[in-house]
Design an enzyme around this catalytic site. Structure first.
Site, PDB file in Angstrom:
ATOM      1  N   CYS A 160       0.847  -1.198   0.000  1.00 39.86           N
ATOM      2  CA  CYS A 160       0.000   0.000   0.000  1.00 39.86           C
ATOM      3  C   CYS A 160       0.883   1.249   0.000  1.00 39.86           C
ATOM      4  O   CYS A 160       0.822   2.059  -0.913  1.00 39.86           O
ATOM      5  CB  CYS A 160      -0.931  -0.023   1.206  1.00 39.86           C
ATOM      6  SG  CYS A 160      -2.134  -1.369   1.156  1.00 39.86           S
ATOM      7  N   ILE A 222     -12.591   5.173   3.753  1.00 39.63           N
ATOM      8  CA  ILE A 222     -13.146   4.659   5.001  1.00 39.63           C
ATOM      9  C   ILE A 222     -14.106   3.535   4.626  1.00 39.63           C
ATOM     10  O   ILE A 222     -15.026   3.744   3.826  1.00 39.63           O
ATOM     11  CB  ILE A 222     -13.902   5.752   5.782  1.00 39.63           C
ATOM     12  CG1 ILE A 222     -12.942   6.891   6.173  1.00 39.63           C
ATOM     13  CG2 ILE A 222     -14.576   5.176   7.023  1.00 39.63           C
ATOM     14  CD1 ILE A 222     -13.646   8.091   6.790  1.00 39.63           C
TER      15      ILE A 222
END
Length: 283
Positions: A160, A222
Site C-alpha cells: 500500500c 473509510i
C-alpha cells in the site's frame, strides 16, 4: 492532527462509494491527499482523538528494514499486523507459492532488501541509499520501492505504502513517501508514524539533519463498517497537542537496525489521547 482530521472530514463529506472486490465491502473514497510531517521539530504525528498503539507501527517498519517475510518474525518484534494477511487471506492460502503458516511471500521489505534481477542476483535498495547519503550523495534516485508487479503473485499483499524517496539538501534530509491506497481509520494511524520514524532513523544513521516528510496518498478511504465510528465518535473529539519521539542515540548504523534494535529503543513523550476505538479490519 489537524491535517489528519481534515482528511477524515473530507472523506465523510465529499467521498464517493466505491465497491472493493478484494474485501467485498464498499469504501467511502476520495482521490489524492497530501500530508506533511515536521520531523525537524519532532512533531510526532500520533493520533490523539483515539489511543494509538505506536510501537506496533514502528515494529512493523523495522521488520521491513530487516527484509522479513514471515509473520512470526514480526510478532517477535512486537506486532501482529501480518498475521491475518499471511494466514487468513483466501487468495494467498490457495496460492501455490505460499510456503506454509505465517509465510508472507516476497512483499515489502523483501523487495527493499533483495529485489531480484533477471540473472538471479538481488539488489539491496536500502543499502545503496544509506551508503550514498552517508557520503553526502543524492543522485536524485535515492528511491526505495516495494512495488514489483512482476512478483505480485509471489506475495500475500501488494504494498500500500510502496515507495520512499530521499532528498538531501545541504546536510538536511527529506523524505517523500507514496501510498496507492489507505484505510484511513486504521492504516493511516500506522503509516504516518512509519513515514516520520523512517526519516528520523535514516537521518540519524547517515549523520544528517532530519527535515520534513511528505506523505502522498492516492486512494484514501473509510470502509462502510468504519464510517459510523469515525463520523459519530472520533470526529466529535477534540485533539490533544502532538507528542515527541525519542530514539536511542546509540543507533548509528543500518547494521544496528538489522541486529539489536528493539522497541525499547523508542519512547514517546507527552502523549495524551482519548479512549481507544476498535475499528473493523478488512483482510
Amino acid at each position: 492532527m489537524k491535517q489528519y482530521l481534515e482528511l477524515c472530514r473530507r472523506i465523510v463529506s465529499e467521498g464517493e462509494w466505491v465497491a472493493n472486490e478484494r474485501t467485498g465491502k464498499r469504501c467511502l473514497t476520495v482521490i489524492n491527499a497530501d500530508l506533511e510531517y515536521d520531523v525537524a521539530n519532532n512533531q510526532f504525528p500520533l493520533i490523539t482523538t483515539r489511543k494509538s498503539y505506536w510501537k506496533a507501527a514502528i515494529a512493523e517498519f523495522l521488520g521491513y528494514i530487516r527484509g522479513y517475510d514471515n509473520a512470526a518474525d514480526f510478532r517477535e518484534l512486537g506486532t501482529k499486523t501480518w498475521d491475518a494477511n499471511a494466514n487468513e487471506n483466501a487468495a494467498w492460502l490457495a496460492n501455490p507459492h505460499r510456503r506454509g503458516v505465517d509465510d508472507m511471500g516476497r512483499v515489502y521489505g523483501v523487495q527493499g532488501r533483495a529485489w531480484r534481477k533477471p540473472n538471479g542476483e538481488t539488489i539491496d535498495q536500502l543499502r545503496k541509499i544509506v551508503n550514498n547519503l552517508t557520503k553526502g550523495i543524492d543522485d536524485r534516485g535515492e528511491i526505495l520501492t516495494f512495488f514489483n508487479p512482476g512478483e505480485f503473485d509471489l506475495g500475500c499483499l501488494r504494498p500500500c505504502m510502496h515507495t520512499h524517496t530521499f532528498s538531501l539538501v545541504g546536510d538536511t534530509l527529506h523524505l517523500t513517501s507514496y501510498q496507492r491506497s489507505c484505510d484511513v481509520p486504521l492504516g493511516l494511524n500506522f503509516n504516518q508514524i512509519q513515514v516520520f520514524t523512517f526519516l528520523a532513523l535514516m537521518a540519524q544513521i547517515t549523520g544528517k539533519k532530519a527535515g520534513k516528510a511528505y506523505h502522498k496518498i492516492v486512494n484514501a478511504h473509510i470502509y462502510e463498517d468504519q464510517l459510523e465510528l469515525m463520523r459519530d465518535v472520533q470526529l466529535k473529539r477534540e485533539p490533544f497537542p502532538l507528542p515527541k519521539l525519542e530514539i536511542n542515540p546509540d543507533i548509528k548504523t543500518l547494521e544496528d537496525l538489522e541486529t539489536w534494535v528493539t522497541m525499547d529503543d523508542f519512547k514517546v513523550v507527552g502523549y495524551q489521547s482519548h479512549e481507544p476505538i476498535k475499528y473493523p479490519f478488512s483482510v
